[in-house]
Design a protein around this motif. Structure first.
Motif, PDB file in Angstrom:
ATOM      1  N   GLU A  51      68.350  26.473   8.066  1.00 13.99           N
ATOM      2  CA  GLU A  51      69.154  26.843   9.257  1.00 13.99           C
ATOM      3  C   GLU A  51      68.506  27.819  10.049  1.00 13.99           C
ATOM      4  O   GLU A  51      67.819  28.642   9.749  1.00 13.99           O
ATOM      5  N   PRO A  52      68.566  27.566  11.559  1.00 18.89           N
ATOM      6  CA  PRO A  52      67.700  28.631  12.362  1.00 18.89           C
ATOM      7  C   PRO A  52      68.323  29.835  12.025  1.00 18.89           C
ATOM      8  O   PRO A  52      69.277  30.115  11.910  1.00 18.89           O
ATOM      9  N   VAL A  53      67.425  30.742  12.196  1.00 19.57           N
ATOM     10  CA  VAL A  53      67.595  32.223  12.361  1.00 19.57           C
ATOM     11  C   VAL A  53      68.247  32.497  13.432  1.00 19.57           C
ATOM     12  O   VAL A  53      67.897  32.235  14.529  1.00 19.57           O
ATOM     13  N   ARG A  54      69.323  33.238  13.358  1.00 21.44           N
ATOM     14  CA  ARG A  54      70.293  33.487  14.454  1.00 21.44           C
ATOM     15  C   ARG A  54      70.278  35.152  15.093  1.00 21.44           C
ATOM     16  O   ARG A  54      70.453  35.221  16.192  1.00 21.44           O
ATOM     17  N   GLU A  55      70.413  36.153  14.055  1.00 22.34           N
ATOM     18  CA  GLU A  55      70.484  37.317  14.472  1.00 22.34           C
ATOM     19  C   GLU A  55      69.885  38.267  13.474  1.00 22.34           C
ATOM     20  O   GLU A  55      70.032  37.966  12.246  1.00 22.34           O
ATOM     21  N   ILE A  56      69.755  39.692  13.885  1.00 25.26           N
ATOM     22  CA  ILE A  56      69.555  40.579  12.823  1.00 25.26           C
ATOM     23  C   ILE A  56      70.103  41.978  13.483  1.00 25.26           C
ATOM     24  O   ILE A  56      70.220  42.154  14.809  1.00 25.26           O
TER      25      ILE A  56
END
Length: 289
Positions: A51-56
């Motif tokens: 799954e694509p990285v979305r946030e940090i």
């Protein structure tokens, strides 16, 4: 019958490190001399296989006294990047979210973590540096018995839901999560004899789950987990050992135990963890419909 309920949230998939630190008794992060305390940076990041990285999130520990507003504790302007260690220079960089302090978004929204790969995250800001490494657990097979229920409609009178799964390489444990997706303002109980005066506080929740050891491979879901009618989302996740220890300590803290929340963040606190999950949705209806 419909009623408005302020739900109790119990979510194992994403835990708030700032809230956990505020609740921790006997911890170095809550010293007696509050005025002399230098708030530590808190890094929170999750990588989900496929799954694509979305946030940090990059924030500072909030003071133990006074009103808490997340916007007051976000760290902005950090140089923040994520790299796969065995495929340099396969690196993902992040930028500030202009609408939320301490919230960082990826420059490339198609960057996808892979199972069994090792990743490093690093943030630099104001002369400080925090970093951590994690391995993303590999894929695993999940079987739902007595039949697949994705997209199905169920009642409490159906056969119990039984889950079984194969081992996930690099997993340090597993989590089970279930959440009602019904509108919070118009929750309808599955029990036609429901009396709000008889309900305890925990029964009004919309989500719940369990932590499971690395060697567990089966789980029977009791119907008591389904309190409201409407759509539900269920997930089983393979998680890293760091995440398992972090989440288990959080649950002990919430139950009143004096436990220091562990961290794998160097130069700060928080959690950087890899996950691999199966999730699906279905619908619950009252038995009298």
């Amino acid at each position: 019958m419909k009623r408005s309920v302020k739900p109790v949230r119990i979510t194992l998939s994403v835990l708030s490190p700032l809230l956990a630190l505020l609740l921790m008794p006997g911890c170095d992060s809550t010293p007696t001399e509050v005025d002399n305390y230098d708030p530590e940076p808190v890094l929170t990041a999750y990588l989900v296989r496929g799954e694509p990285v979305r946030e940090i999130y990059l924030q500072r520990v909030a003071p133990v006294t006074g009103f808490y507003d997340p916007q007051d504790h976000g760290i902005v302007g950090a140089e923040l990047f994520l790299a796969r260690l065995d495929m340099l220079p396969d690196t993902l960089r992040f930028h500030d979210d202009p609408e939320e302090r301490g919230h960082y978004l990826p420059d490339d929204t198609t960057w996808v973590p892979e199972g069994k790969a090792r990743y490093r995250i690093e943030a630099r800001f104001g002369g400080e540096q925090v970093w951590a490494e994690t391995v993303v657990p590999d894929s695993f097979d999940l079987t739902v018995l007595p039949r697949p229920i994705a997209g199905d409609t169920l009642t409490r009178e159906d056969d119990n839901i039984f889950l079984q799964w194969t081992a996930s390489d690099s997993a340090g444990g597993y989590t089970f999560n279930i959440m009602s997706l019904a509108d919070e303002d118009s929750l309808v109980p599955l029990d036609p004899d429901y009396d709000p005066e008889d309900a305890d506080e925990d029964s009004l929740g919309r989500s719940g789950g369990w932590m499971m050891r690395e060697d567990q491979r089966t789980l029977t879901i009791p119907w008591i987990m389904f309190y409201w009618s409407g759509p539900y989302r269920m997930s089983v996740m393979a998680v890293t050992k760091d995440y398992y220890d972090y989440s288990f300590a959080w649950l002990r803290i919430m139950s009143g135990s004096e436990v220091t929340l562990p961290t794998n963040i160097h130069g700060g606190i928080g959690i950087f963890a890899g996950l691999s999950r199966h999730q699906f949705e279905f619908y619950m209806k009252p038995t009298d419909e």
